[in-house]
Structure formats: C-alpha cells, structure tokens
Design a protein around this motif. Structure first.
Motif, short mmCIF file in Angstrom:
data_model
loop_
_atom_site.label_atom_id
_atom_site.label_comp_id
_atom_site.label_asym_id
_atom_site.label_seq_id
_atom_site.Cartn_x
_atom_site.Cartn_y
_atom_site.Cartn_z
N MET A 1 0.86 -1.08 0.03
CA MET A 1 -0.03 -0.08 0.02
C MET A 1 1.00 1.21 -0.08
O MET A 1 0.63 2.20 -0.75
N GLU A 2 1.81 1.20 1.09
CA GLU A 2 2.57 2.53 1.14
C GLU A 2 3.18 2.77 -0.15
O GLU A 2 3.46 4.18 -0.50
N GLN A 3 4.08 1.84 -0.75
CA GLN A 3 4.98 2.13 -1.81
C GLN A 3 4.14 2.11 -3.24
O GLN A 3 4.55 2.97 -3.81
N ASP A 4 3.06 1.22 -3.20
CA ASP A 4 2.55 0.97 -4.71
C ASP A 4 1.29 1.62 -4.93
O ASP A 4 1.07 1.86 -6.18
N CYS A 5 0.41 2.03 -3.90
CA CYS A 5 -0.74 2.73 -3.99
C CYS A 5 -0.95 4.06 -3.61
O CYS A 5 -1.74 4.90 -4.21
N HIS B 1 -3.57 7.24 -3.96
CA HIS B 1 -4.68 6.83 -2.98
C HIS B 1 -4.21 7.54 -1.35
O HIS B 1 -3.79 6.49 -0.56
N SER B 2 -4.15 8.75 -1.25
CA SER B 2 -3.50 9.37 -0.45
C SER B 2 -4.24 8.90 1.21
O SER B 2 -5.63 9.14 1.14
N LEU B 3 -3.64 8.83 2.26
CA LEU B 3 -4.28 8.60 3.58
C LEU B 3 -4.18 9.91 4.35
O LEU B 3 -4.32 9.90 5.79
N ARG C 1 -0.09 15.05 7.97
CA ARG C 1 -0.33 13.89 8.85
C ARG C 1 -1.23 12.70 8.18
O ARG C 1 -2.18 13.37 7.45
N LYS C 2 -1.18 11.64 8.36
CA LYS C 2 -1.68 10.61 7.71
C LYS C 2 -2.21 9.35 8.60
O LYS C 2 -1.53 9.15 9.73
#
Lengths: 289, 576
Positions: free
Chosen positions: B388-392, B396-398, B408-409
């Motif tokens: 998720m962190e690297q590829d999405c 798709h920002s959190l 902040r996420k």
C-alpha cells in the motif's frame, strides 16, 4: 586329358580359377557384401534405436555394438593363429583372409557407432585408437600387397637375392685386386667402401632410400674428382660404378621390402596391444559398474 | 692376341702356388675336358663350357657352348661381354675366373678355386627384410601388452582394492591411481568436485552404483512417493523394456526406480540432463488405471495429454485455507480487495491523468504500467505482494491533516490506531477564526468555558464515512462487519498459485504481461488473471514436438523430488 570326363575338367577348371582368385574377390565378394550389410544394419540401428540419454557405449544398443565389436576383434586377431594352417575348401585360409579384411573394415563402422562419437583421454578411446591404427595399417597392407610385388619383381631383373649378394661379392673381389696399384688415400677409400655393411641400415634410411653415409659413393666421388689418369684408376672407378649400381638394386629391393613389411610391424604388435586395451576397457567398465 | 693364364692353387698346408702360362691365341675354351685351354676339374662344369673370344669392339665375348649358362659378376647368363679394362669375374662350378687387362695389353685370366660357400650368406639374405632393422614383432607385442595391462588395469584395481575406506570428500581426490583413465566422460556440474574421486560413487568393484551410496551425501532428498504406491503406479513393461531389465538385472544393475535410472553420469560437463518425458509418462500417462484413488489427471505429453492447471485459491470470503481449483472451472478468487485492473490500466481515464500529473520524477509520467505497482522478487521468478505505502499511496493518499509544512496521515494496516488518529483530529487546536480578538475571562483560551468555534470536526466525518464504497478505507477494502468499526476483511496476495509446477517469470520476460494476463479487460479483483494451459501451448508443446517454439519435457516445470522436504514421501494426493 582329352579323354577325361567333362565333370573332371570342370572340377580342375574351377580349382585353377579359385587358385588364381584374389582373396579380395573371393567367392564373388561374398564377405564384402556381408560386411556391407552388417554396416548398414548397424547404422540403421543407430539411427532408429531409442536410447537414453544419448547414444554411446553405455546404452542397450551400445552394449550390443560393443559385444559385436569385441567378438569381431578377437576373431580377427585369431587369423594370426589360423594362418599357420593352410587348408583348402569351404573354410579355406583364403576365405578366412577375405573375411578378415572385409569384417575388419566393417569394424570401423561398428566401433565408431559404439563410441557414440564420445572420445576422450581414457583407456576406452585408447582401445578405439589402437583399433583404428590396426585397421589403417591393414588397409595399407592390402594396398601394398596389391601394388608392390610387381615393382619388386621388376627390380630383381631375374636375379635372386642370393645372386645380388653374390654379384656384389664378385665385384668386391675384383675391386680388391684392381685397387692394388693405388696410393694410400685411394686404397683407404676402397677399403672403407668394401668394409661397409650393405644391410646395416635402420628403418628410416631403408624407407627413404637416403644413404647419405654410403662410402662407395664417397669413393666414387673421389675418383671422379681426380679424374681417370691411368688404366688402374680407370678400372677401379669402373668397378666402383658397378658396385654402386649393384648397391642401388639391393637398396631398392630393401626399400620395397621395407614398404611391404612395415605395416606388419604396426598391425601385429598393435593388435596385441589392442587386445590388452580392450580387456582393460571391458574390465574397467564392469569394475566401476 | 694373348691370354695370360694365372692358376692359383693351394698346397695341403695352405700355401699358395701361382703358375702362369701364356696362350697366344684369339679363342679360349674353358671346360672340364683335359684338352681345354683352361681345365677346371669340377663335375658341375661341362666338358666344353665357355668360349671366350675377342669381339670387334675390343671387348671379350663370353658365350656358353652347351645349354648350361655361366655366372658373370654374380649374374647367370649364357652370352655376355667383358670390357677387359674394367674386368669381370666368371664363376663356373667352384672356380672363379677373373679377367683383367695387364699393363702390356694382355688379358690376364686368374683361375682360383673358391673356398666353400661363405657361411654368412643366409644371414646376408635376411638383411633384405626389415627384421634386422626393427625390434621383433613379438617383443613389441609383449611390451605393449604388459605396459597397457599394468597401467590401465593392474594399477587401478590394486590401489582400489587396497585403499583405506573413508567417507567421500567432495574436495579431496580419491586414493585409486590411474582410474582417471577409466572415466568415460566428464561429470555433471554438481558432481564436478568428485572428478578425481571415483571411489566416492564406485565403492564396490563390479557392483553398480547403489542408492545408498548416493544417499551418503544426498541425505535430505525426498522420495517421489511412497515405494508401494510407486510400484503400483508403474505400468506393465513393454517387451523390449522387460528384456532390457532382465539383462540389466543379470548384470547386477539396480532398478527400476534407482537413482541411476534417471541420473546418468559421465554424459559431459554442464547440467545433468533431465529425465526424458517418457520416464514420467510410463506411470503418469495412464495413472488412473492403476492408482484408482489418485486425484492427479493423466499426463504424458504437455502438448497432447496434460490436465488443465489447478490453482491454489481462496474463492470466497471467510475461507481460511486455499484450495486447489481447476482453471477449467473458471474459478473466481476472493482476495479481500476491491481493485478494477481495467480502470487503472486505461490509457485515457482519470488514473492515467493522475499518473501523468505525478510525473516522471515520481516514476510515472505516462498511463500506468504493470510494473508501476507490481515489483518482481530479487531472482525475478515471482512478484512481491503489492504494498500500500509504496505502490498505491502516491494516488490513494491517507493524509488527513496538515500541521505547518507536515502532512499527517492515517496509519495503514492498524484499524484501532487509524480510528484513534481520526478521532484525535477533532481535538487539536485550530487557528482562531479572527485575529487580535481574545475572548475574556473563563471563556478565554485557557478558561474553563472555552469553546471551539473552528470548522466542522473533519475527523469524525471521515470516520463516519470511512467504510462506505467511496470512503477512506472502503474504496479498496471490504468492511469486516460491525458498524462504526474500521475492521476490514483480510487481504490475501498469493505469491504462488501453482504449487506442483514451476513457473519462472524471468524466463518469460521477453513477453508482454498482457500476452498471458488479461488485466486490461478485468473489471474486478475477483477475476483470476492466470492463463490456462491452452495459452501456454502457444509456445510450449511436448518434448518430441518439432512444430512448437519450445519443446518442453515434464522436467521443465516439474521436479521429481518433492522440494524442501526431509526424506519422506509427500502426502498421498487423494481424490477430492
């Protein structure tokens, strides 16, 4: 003979024919045909046999070819024993020799297919190489036996070997007499020529005919250089030329004989070496089974 | 013309007596008859044997009177010429007549009885043949025989038989001498270290290499299946094979099923040749007729007889263990994600636009490619799970808040933590609505009646909608159930679907991903994007094929020995 029954005539005709038929053409090339068929079957088998992982001496087909080849080698080498008893008829020595030549040639195909073309520095390839050398020397032997006797006969000019030696001795006796008036140096040259051993030469000199240390030639060169001044010198020079001519005939004879015999000095000892290598080949395969 | 006849005789004591007489005549008769000019008392000579006259050219003409010839200078003739200046030697019976011209012009004939035949004549005749110039054939033959037998048979056998038995060492040469000459070919790559250590495998003389010997080093190798099942699975032997095995057993070969059946050595350096297709097909070609309880389909040739692939899948939510499903059943997988490949790979949609806007600096710049999200393992064989962190997250920002210059996420992968972060978002102090106005007294910032009159509490709002179809989590994840919770269904990303076959992506990298994986048209993450056997057969056919680009034997994808297991047969693969 005119009254002899026809069958008798036919028999003698046949016998005479067979007597003068070469072992190569024996029975209308029966063994050539047989060994060609053997080669053909071996090649077809090699092409169509389903062996894993690839063709070589260790597959079922390889074992069959190997057994066949080993049997052939042993049988072929038995000619050395068989030839000491000459017999006529169906299993005559001529038939045996004909089979020896043609089956020996078929061994080139059988054994090469047995190797599967995998050669290396080992006793197995040693056996193969020895076998090929034996076969090649055999081919050479057949060729020289077919061609050289004519040359040998031509060179004889109706003289036996004994007569050649005797002729040389006669010339030598005359030379000995004729050289009596000569001075020291010249006499020494003649003595040197007379003392030199006619047959004391090795294989290479005999084969090449290159007699570089021939003292007769040296003496002749000396006389030719000085020129024939008086009848005594003239006579010695003439006799030396005769001696040289006689030596040439003897040496040509020796060269032809050497060419004719050399292959047996390879064929026979290498056959025995081959039997040893073949034994080592077979035993080693089963020892490290 | 005159002849000078010089007779040389010997007394009983060996002394030479020379008598000379002159014959002033033009013709000379030589013979046994007493009245001959030269009388030779030898029965081998005829009464009148030879006539010598002077020819017109000054030479001497020698002719036989009778039918017997004469020997001149060693050559038998019946008519000859002698140049008196050169001379000549006439031999008649045991007599030699040497002709030579004297200084005064007379022709001298020296008559001498020859001594007995020289004893070395036979020896001299032998000199014509090669026998004198070479060592005898027999000597050479025996020498060759002895050298070869000693070097290539006696020495290796002796040293092998008397060697000290030690555990084979891969890096040390063996004790047997000269057995390198027995080697029929180089060993394969893995056995290369044993090249000088033949007895490591050939332990006992005349005993074929046994499985036990292999297992002294290959301790952990597992068997293909339990021995009894293998024995049952093996089909009846063809007549040819039956004969071969009979012969092999007669020669003490192990098998069938021995290590050496497949692992034939000395076939050349490099990798060992894999077993042939037929070896597998012998059992697996008609396995179901003998192993009636097997779940394996029959297989004998990849191009012609091979079952459709079975993939290891989770097919429904809540399934704990993956199960084998045939691709012919067109199975759907359930991996806990909502992910339409087609939207992401669309060359014109919003996703493509987004990637272009992120730009080359972030590794994008064009419509998305497969490898923007899917990264291979180090060996290139498989793909790492999508992270998720690297590829999405580039798209798709959190991110939920900005404090100063820092974003902040929400923390991904921890539902409770994410929930706490969202709730806390509402509590943080926010900048006042107006500047330079301070609420008085207890209503001030530190007073007990302080009220927060900032914007709406965004954290709560986010939290409330997080699990919706377009929400923070629900956009990709399937909610686990309880309302108000951020729990999601577990996500599975299998690294491998085919557990009994080997597939190497690296070996296929000249192909496009889309040649095998129809991702462009897949609108749901439930689509199983694995190619079926039909697609593989575009290039791969059986071992013996001539038409296909890649003739493929069983061993290209399958391993005979179960991987990574200690010495034990794999579990029985039973019927479903």
């Amino acid at each position: 003979m005119a009254s002899a029954p026809e069958s008798d005539l036919a028999f003698h005709e046949k016998r005479r024919d067979s007597d003068h038929e070469s072992f190569l053409a024996h029975k209308r090339l029966r063994w050539l045909k047989l060994s060609s068929a053997l080669c053909l079957v071996a090649i077809l088998g090699y092409v169509f046999a389903d062996v894993e992982p690839r063709p070589n001496g260790g597959t079922w087909y390889g074992y069959i070819l190997g057994t066949l080849g080993a049997g052939l080698i042993v049988w072929l080498s038995l000619l050395g024993i068989r030839k000491r008893a000459m017999t006529p008829g169906r299993w005559s020595l001529k038939a045996w020799t004909s089979a020896h030549v043609y089956l020996g040639l078929s061994l080139i195909v059988v054994a090469t297919l047995h190797t599967g073309f995998q050669l290396g520095w080992n006793v197995h390839t040693l056996a193969y190489v020895l076998m090929m050398l034996v076969i090649l020397s055999g081919i050479y032997g057949v060729v020289v036996y077919a061609t050289l006797p004519q040359a040998l006969s031509d060179n004889r000019r109706e003289m036996t070997k004994g007569q050649m030696v005797e002729a040389l001795a006669a010339i030598d006796r005359q030379l000995d007499q004729a050289a009596q008036p000569l001075a020291r140096e010249e006499s020494d040259r003649v003595i040197a020529a007379l003392k030199q051993d006619t047959f004391g030469y090795g294989l290479v000199v005999r084969l090449t005919g290159n007699y570089r240390d021939c003292r007769t030639a040296a003496a002749l060169a000396l006389f030719d250089r000085h020129g024939a001044s008086d009848p005594a010198h003239e006579r010695v020079a003439a006799l030396l030329r005769k001696r040289q001519a006689q030596l040439d005939q003897i040496r040509r004879h020796m060269r032809l004989r050497a060419l004719l015999e050399i292959w047996l000095y390879i064929h026979v000892p290498l056959t025995v070496a081959l039997l040893a290598a073949l034994t080592a080949h077979i035993v080693s395969v089963f020892y490290y089974w | 013309m005159a002849f000078l006849i010089r007779s040389i005789d010997f007394t009983a004591s060996g002394r030479e007596i020379v008598r000379e007489r002159e014959l002033a005549q033009d013709e000379l008769i030589v013979g046994r008859a007493a009245e001959s000019d030269i009388h030779l008392p030898d029965l081998a000579v005829e009464q009148q044997h030879v006539r010598v006259t002077r020819a017109d050219d000054g030479r001497l003409k020698v002719e036989a009177i009778g039918s017997l010839g004469f020997t001149l200078d060693g050559r038998t003739q019946s008519d000859a010429r002698i140049d008196p200046r050169e001379g000549g030697e006439l031999t008649l019976g045991s007599y030699r007549l040497a002709f030579a011209q004297e200084a005064d012009g007379r022709v001298a004939v020296t008559v001498r009885r020859a001594e007995d035949r020289p004893p070395d004549k036979a020896q001299a005749l032998g000199g014509f043949s090669l026998g004198g110039a070479l060592p005898g054939k027999r000597v050479m033959a025996w020498a060759g025989l002895a050298i070869i037998l000693l070097a290539f048979l006696v020495l290796p056998i002796w040293t092998h038989a008397t060697r000290e038995r030690v555990k084979p060492d891969y890096d040390r040469p063996g004790a047997t001498l000269m057995d390198a000459s027995w080697r029929t070919g180089p060993l394969s790559l893995k056995h290369h270290g044993l090249e000088d250590n033949c007895e490591a495998c050939h332990a006992e003389p005349f005993v074929a290499v046994r499985d036990e010997t292999c297992l002294t080093c290959h301790e952990d190798i597992a068997d293909h299946a339990t021995q009894s099942r293998q024995a049952n699975a093996r089909g009846p032997l063809s007549p040819g094979a039956a004969i071969q095995w009979q012969v092999a057993h007669a020669f003490n070969k192990p098998g069938p099923g021995a290590c050496t059946d497949c692992h034939t050595e000395h076939e050349g350096a490099g990798r060992m040749q894999p077993a042939r297709e037929q070896f597998c097909a012998d059992c697996h070609g008609s396995l179901d007729t003998r192993l009636t309880d097997t779940a394996l389909g029959n297989a004998s040739d990849f191009g012609k007889a091979h079952p459709e692939f079975n993939a290891m899948l989770i097919t429904a939510a809540g399934q704990k263990e993956p199960q084998r499903v045939s691709l012919s059943d067109k199975p759907r997988q359930w991996n806990g994600l909502r992910f339409p490949h087609d939207m992401h790979l669309d060359k014109r949609g919003g996703v493509a636009r987004m990637a272009q806007r992120l730009g080359a600096a972030n590794g994008y710049g064009d419509p998305l490619e497969c490898n923007d999200c899917h990264r291979t393992t180090a060996d290139g064989v498989r793909f790492l799970p999508v992270d998720m962190e690297q590829d999405c997250e580039s798209c798709h920002s959190l991110v939920i808040d900005q404090v100063g210059g820092v974003f902040r996420k929400v923390r991904h992968g921890d539902a409770a933590q994410a929930r706490a972060e969202l709730l806390a978002l509402g509590r943080a102090s926010r900048p006042p609505l107006v500047q330079n106005r301070i609420r008085p007294g207890e209503y001030g910032a530190s007073g007990i009646y302080r009220a927060n009159f900032g914007g709406p509490a965004t954290g709560t709002a986010l939290l409330a909608g997080a699990m919706a179809r377009e929400g923070l989590c629900g956009e990709c994840h399937v909610p686990a159930g309880r309302p108000g919770s951020l729990d999601v269904m577990p996500v599975t990303q299998p690294s491998r679907y085919f557990m009994h076959g080997w597939f190497d992506h690296d070996a296929h990298k000249q192909e496009q991903c889309s040649s095998c994986h129809a991702a462009n048209t897949s609108g749901s993450s439930a689509d199983l994007l694995l190619p079926g056997i039909g697609q593989c057969r575009d290039c791969h056919q059986g071992e013996s094929t001539r038409k296909a680009e890649v003739p493929s034997s069983c061993a290209m994808c399958h391993s005979y020995h179960p991987p990574g297991q200690p010495a034990a047969a794999p579990r029985r693969i039973a019927r479903k």
